[in-house]
Design a protein around this motif. Structure first.
Motif, PDB file in Angstrom:
ATOM      1  N   ALA A 128       1.017   5.327  10.364  1.00 49.48           N
ATOM      2  CA  ALA A 128       1.359   4.616  11.625  1.00 49.48           C
ATOM      3  C   ALA A 128       2.748   4.474  11.769  1.00 49.48           C
ATOM      4  CB  ALA A 128       0.737   3.000  11.163  1.00 49.48           C
ATOM      5  N   ASP A 129       2.697   3.951  13.215  1.00 49.35           N
ATOM      6  CA  ASP A 129       4.458   4.033  13.725  1.00 49.35           C
ATOM      7  C   ASP A 129       4.950   2.475  13.082  1.00 49.35           C
ATOM      8  OD1 ASP A 129       4.546   6.170  16.137  1.00 49.35           O
ATOM      9  OD2 ASP A 129       2.577   5.155  15.989  1.00 49.35           O
ATOM     10  N   ILE A 130       4.236   1.448  12.954  1.00 51.50           N
ATOM     11  CA  ILE A 130       4.787   0.125  12.653  1.00 51.50           C
ATOM     12  C   ILE A 130       3.663  -0.187  11.575  1.00 51.50           C
ATOM     13  CG2 ILE A 130       5.034  -2.203  13.557  1.00 51.50           C
ATOM     14  CD1 ILE A 130       5.596  -0.718  16.349  1.00 51.50           C
ATOM     15  N   ARG A 131       4.372  -1.129  10.659  1.00 52.35           N
ATOM     16  CA  ARG A 131       3.465  -1.784   9.572  1.00 52.35           C
ATOM     17  C   ARG A 131       3.702  -3.231   9.296  1.00 52.35           C
ATOM     18  NH1 ARG A 131       4.528   3.355   8.962  1.00 52.35           N
ATOM     19  NH2 ARG A 131       6.711   2.768   8.698  1.00 52.35           N
ATOM     20  N   ILE A 132       2.808  -3.955   9.772  1.00 44.18           N
ATOM     21  CA  ILE A 132       3.034  -5.595   9.759  1.00 44.18           C
ATOM     22  C   ILE A 132       1.948  -5.785   8.414  1.00 44.18           C
ATOM     23  CG2 ILE A 132       2.501  -7.688  10.629  1.00 44.18           C
ATOM     24  CD1 ILE A 132       2.854  -6.260  13.571  1.00 44.18           C
ATOM     25  N   ALA A 133       2.530  -6.585   7.747  1.00 42.54           N
ATOM     26  CA  ALA A 133       2.036  -6.760   6.333  1.00 42.54           C
ATOM     27  C   ALA A 133       1.947  -8.510   6.076  1.00 42.54           C
ATOM     28  CB  ALA A 133       2.924  -6.255   5.191  1.00 42.54           C
ATOM     29  N   ALA A 134       0.884  -8.721   5.271  1.00 42.22           N
ATOM     30  CA  ALA A 134       0.715 -10.186   4.857  1.00 42.22           C
ATOM     31  C   ALA A 134       1.722 -10.390   3.850  1.00 42.22           C
ATOM     32  CB  ALA A 134      -0.848 -10.287   4.257  1.00 42.22           C
ATOM     33  N   PRO A 135       1.994 -11.512   3.368  1.00 40.37           N
ATOM     34  CA  PRO A 135       2.956 -12.081   2.277  1.00 40.37           C
ATOM     35  C   PRO A 135       2.357 -11.467   0.785  1.00 40.37           C
ATOM     36  CG  PRO A 135       2.879 -13.953   3.609  1.00 40.37           C
ATOM     37  CD  PRO A 135       1.871 -12.810   4.171  1.00 40.37           C
ATOM     38  N   ASP A 136       1.056 -11.171   0.815  1.00 44.63           N
ATOM     39  CA  ASP A 136       0.342 -10.872  -0.539  1.00 44.63           C
ATOM     40  C   ASP A 136       0.264  -9.448  -0.617  1.00 44.63           C
ATOM     41  OD1 ASP A 136      -1.667 -10.186   1.003  1.00 44.63           O
ATOM     42  OD2 ASP A 136      -3.234 -11.181  -0.004  1.00 44.63           O
ATOM     43  N   THR A 137       0.623  -8.637   0.301  1.00 44.36           N
ATOM     44  CA  THR A 137       0.754  -7.273   0.418  1.00 44.36           C
ATOM     45  C   THR A 137       1.358  -6.699  -0.983  1.00 44.36           C
ATOM     46  OG1 THR A 137       0.579  -7.108   2.684  1.00 44.36           O
ATOM     47  CG2 THR A 137       1.300  -4.919   1.601  1.00 44.36           C
ATOM     48  N   GLU A 138       1.026  -5.566  -1.642  1.00 44.87           N
ATOM     49  CA  GLU A 138       1.630  -4.794  -2.769  1.00 44.87           C
ATOM     50  C   GLU A 138       1.453  -3.567  -2.459  1.00 44.87           C
ATOM     51  OE1 GLU A 138      -0.294  -5.534  -6.526  1.00 44.87           O
ATOM     52  OE2 GLU A 138       0.192  -7.876  -6.613  1.00 44.87           O
ATOM     53  N   MET A 139       2.574  -2.754  -2.408  1.00 42.40           N
ATOM     54  CA  MET A 139       2.647  -1.340  -2.204  1.00 42.40           C
ATOM     55  C   MET A 139       2.789  -0.508  -3.498  1.00 42.40           C
ATOM     56  SD  MET A 139       4.205  -1.341   1.648  1.00 42.40           S
ATOM     57  CE  MET A 139       3.488   0.019   2.427  1.00 42.40           C
ATOM     58  N   ALA A 140       2.325   0.755  -3.404  1.00 42.12           N
ATOM     59  CA  ALA A 140       2.792   1.609  -4.793  1.00 42.12           C
ATOM     60  C   ALA A 140       2.386   2.904  -4.336  1.00 42.12           C
ATOM     61  CB  ALA A 140       1.747   1.179  -6.090  1.00 42.12           C
ATOM     62  N   VAL A 141       3.485   3.922  -4.815  1.00 40.75           N
ATOM     63  CA  VAL A 141       3.029   5.205  -4.934  1.00 40.75           C
ATOM     64  C   VAL A 141       2.460   5.355  -6.226  1.00 40.75           C
ATOM     65  CG1 VAL A 141       4.078   7.781  -4.680  1.00 40.75           C
ATOM     66  CG2 VAL A 141       5.317   5.881  -3.375  1.00 40.75           C
ATOM     67  N   MET A 142       1.150   5.426  -6.014  1.00 39.97           N
ATOM     68  CA  MET A 142       0.263   5.171  -7.473  1.00 39.97           C
ATOM     69  C   MET A 142       0.014   6.511  -8.194  1.00 39.97           C
ATOM     70  SD  MET A 142      -0.777   2.843  -9.237  1.00 39.97           S
ATOM     71  CE  MET A 142      -0.589   1.396  -8.241  1.00 39.97           C
ATOM     72  N   GLU A 143       0.162   7.797  -7.567  1.00 40.46           N
ATOM     73  CA  GLU A 143      -0.509   8.907  -8.156  1.00 40.46           C
ATOM     74  C   GLU A 143       0.116   9.169  -9.651  1.00 40.46           C
ATOM     75  OE1 GLU A 143      -1.222   8.759  -3.904  1.00 40.46           O
ATOM     76  OE2 GLU A 143       0.677   8.420  -4.939  1.00 40.46           O
ATOM     77  N   MET A 144       1.205   8.891  -9.840  1.00 35.47           N
ATOM     78  CA  MET A 144       1.873   9.204 -11.314  1.00 35.47           C
ATOM     79  C   MET A 144       1.037   8.464 -12.351  1.00 35.47           C
ATOM     80  SD  MET A 144       3.840  11.178 -12.755  1.00 35.47           S
ATOM     81  CE  MET A 144       4.986  11.647 -11.276  1.00 35.47           C
ATOM     82  N   LYS A 145       0.287   7.365 -11.934  1.00 37.42           N
ATOM     83  CA  LYS A 145      -0.604   6.586 -12.758  1.00 37.42           C
ATOM     84  C   LYS A 145      -1.594   7.597 -13.465  1.00 37.42           C
ATOM     85  CE  LYS A 145      -3.679   2.705 -13.470  1.00 37.42           C
ATOM     86  NZ  LYS A 145      -4.012   1.310 -12.869  1.00 37.42           N
ATOM     87  N   TRP A 146      -2.195   8.531 -12.458  1.00 36.30           N
ATOM     88  CA  TRP A 146      -3.237   9.337 -12.813  1.00 36.30           C
ATOM     89  C   TRP A 146      -2.729  10.730 -13.092  1.00 36.30           C
ATOM     90  CZ3 TRP A 146      -7.036   6.128 -13.589  1.00 36.30           C
ATOM     91  CH2 TRP A 146      -6.968   4.885 -12.928  1.00 36.30           C
ATOM     92  N   GLY A 147      -1.310  10.774 -13.330  1.00 40.38           N
ATOM     93  CA  GLY A 147      -0.924  12.236 -13.737  1.00 40.38           C
ATOM     94  C   GLY A 147      -0.805  13.282 -12.642  1.00 40.38           C
ATOM     95  N   ILE A 148      -0.702  12.795 -11.317  1.00 47.82           N
ATOM     96  CA  ILE A 148      -0.836  13.568 -10.239  1.00 47.82           C
ATOM     97  C   ILE A 148       0.686  13.180  -9.379  1.00 47.82           C
ATOM     98  CG2 ILE A 148      -2.901  14.330 -10.062  1.00 47.82           C
ATOM     99  CD1 ILE A 148      -3.658  12.219  -7.991  1.00 47.82           C
ATOM    100  N   VAL A 149       0.798  13.984  -8.169  1.00 46.40           N
ATOM    101  CA  VAL A 149       1.904  13.603  -7.176  1.00 46.40           C
ATOM    102  C   VAL A 149       1.201  13.172  -6.077  1.00 46.40           C
ATOM    103  CG1 VAL A 149       3.425  14.810  -8.468  1.00 46.40           C
ATOM    104  CG2 VAL A 149       2.056  16.039  -6.733  1.00 46.40           C
ATOM    105  N   PRO A 150       1.833  12.534  -5.078  1.00 37.24           N
ATOM    106  CA  PRO A 150       1.611  12.191  -3.533  1.00 37.24           C
ATOM    107  C   PRO A 150       1.186  13.465  -2.972  1.00 37.24           C
ATOM    108  CG  PRO A 150       3.762  10.885  -4.061  1.00 37.24           C
ATOM    109  CD  PRO A 150       3.458  11.813  -5.290  1.00 37.24           C
ATOM    110  N   ASP A 151      -0.053  13.407  -2.243  1.00 39.89           N
ATOM    111  CA  ASP A 151      -0.399  14.674  -1.854  1.00 39.89           C
ATOM    112  C   ASP A 151      -1.193  14.243  -0.365  1.00 39.89           C
ATOM    113  OD1 ASP A 151      -2.678  13.811  -2.945  1.00 39.89           O
ATOM    114  OD2 ASP A 151      -3.649  15.816  -3.210  1.00 39.89           O
ATOM    115  N   MET A 152      -0.869  13.282   0.077  1.00 43.13           N
ATOM    116  CA  MET A 152      -1.619  13.148   1.523  1.00 43.13           C
ATOM    117  C   MET A 152      -0.694  12.867   2.687  1.00 43.13           C
ATOM    118  SD  MET A 152      -4.868  10.861  -0.117  1.00 43.13           S
ATOM    119  CE  MET A 152      -5.695  10.684   1.586  1.00 43.13           C
ATOM    120  N   GLY A 153       0.366  13.699   2.573  1.00 42.65           N
ATOM    121  CA  GLY A 153       1.438  13.657   3.471  1.00 42.65           C
ATOM    122  C   GLY A 153       2.640  12.324   3.195  1.00 42.65           C
TER     123      GLY A 153
END
Length: 266
Positions: A128-153
């Motif tokens: 997206a061009d712009i991201r508006i988030a609620a106060p409860d939003t949590e963000m993570a580059v989570m792939e390493m948890k599963w032994g992989i790397v980000p691969d979706m752009g």
């Protein structure tokens, strides 16, 4: 649910083509949902929508891929599956297209985030061009948890928003961060108690601007992130020359002097 939601957005778009068109994501991304998200992006790109809002239903914007599909993803020949360019005019595979399809939509795309926005969900939001988030939003580059790397752009989109050390920290650790930290690091544009309402209000404002100028602005800002100084300067002049004195610009001027909303003919 996503098929039903996409059908709703079709009706909205046909009935009120000058208004923002919402496209709904879901809490996890499986193969069927991935196909539906890509189809929604292509549908919007081919429409006369003037702004797009992506939101999620339930407790999260999108908590990532469906881990139940992980075995299937690892089976067979991963190299052939990952390296074959199936989308984006030969630039992306199916998974990368989930995020990248939104970067090619010619009008502004706004993501309304809440709850977990992890892994594939984060990369979808990055499209997206712009991201508006609620106060409860949590963000993570989570792939390493599963032994992989980000691969979706993600590795195309994240470096445009965050410093290199932040990118490395998030990628190496897979640790979630809260909305305030994400805003400080540049992943979130702004925090709102009701992000969907805020996103829809912003989209409505954008939809009231000159459609041709908005599209030109999106092209120009995208080039400004990657182009050379010479390329950007020439693009500024080219885009401006294509706008000056044309019907949309003349309607903007008439509306300003007439103290009325502009009415654009597509």
């Amino acid at each position: 649910r996503i098929h039903q939601d996409i059908q709703k957005t079709k009706l909205v778009n046909r009935a009120r083509p000058t208004y923002p068109k919402p496209a709904i994501a879901v809490r996890v991304l499986g193969t069927v949902v991935i196909d539906a998200v890509i189809a929604a992006g292509n549908e919007v790109a081919a429409s006369n929508a003037r702004a797009v809002v992506i939101s999620g239903e339930g407790r999260a914007f999108c908590a990532g891929i469906d881990i139940g599909n992980m075995g299937a993803l690892a089976g067979g020949d991963p190299t052939e599956r990952m390296m074959t360019r199936t989308h984006g005019d030969g630039t992306t595979n199916q998974w990368q297209e989930v995020a990248m399809v939104w970067t090619r939509v010619g009008v502004p795309v706004i993501a309304a985030l809440h709850g977990k926005t992890y892994g594939a969900g984060l990369q979808l939001a990055l499209g997206a061009d712009i991201r508006i988030a609620a106060p409860d939003t949590e963000m993570a580059v989570m792939e390493m948890k599963w032994g992989i790397v980000p691969d979706m752009g993600g590795m195309v989109l994240l470096p445009k928003l965050v410093r290199g050390d932040v990118l490395r920290l998030m990628t190496y650790t897979a640790q979630p961060i809260g909305a305030e930290q994400a805003e400080r690091w540049g992943l979130i544009t702004q925090i709102a108690e009701d992000p969907l309402a805020a996103a829809m209000a912003l989209a409505t404002t954008i939809a009231g601007k000159s459609p041709s100028a908005i599209k030109a602005a999106k092209r120009l800002t995208a080039l400004a992130e990657t182009g050379t100084e010479t390329e950007v300067l020439r693009a500024e002049s080219r885009e401006q020359a294509a706008l000056l004195g044309r019907p949309h610009q003349m309607e903007v001027i008439a509306a300003e002097f007439g103290k009325r909303p502009a009415v654009f003919k597509d």
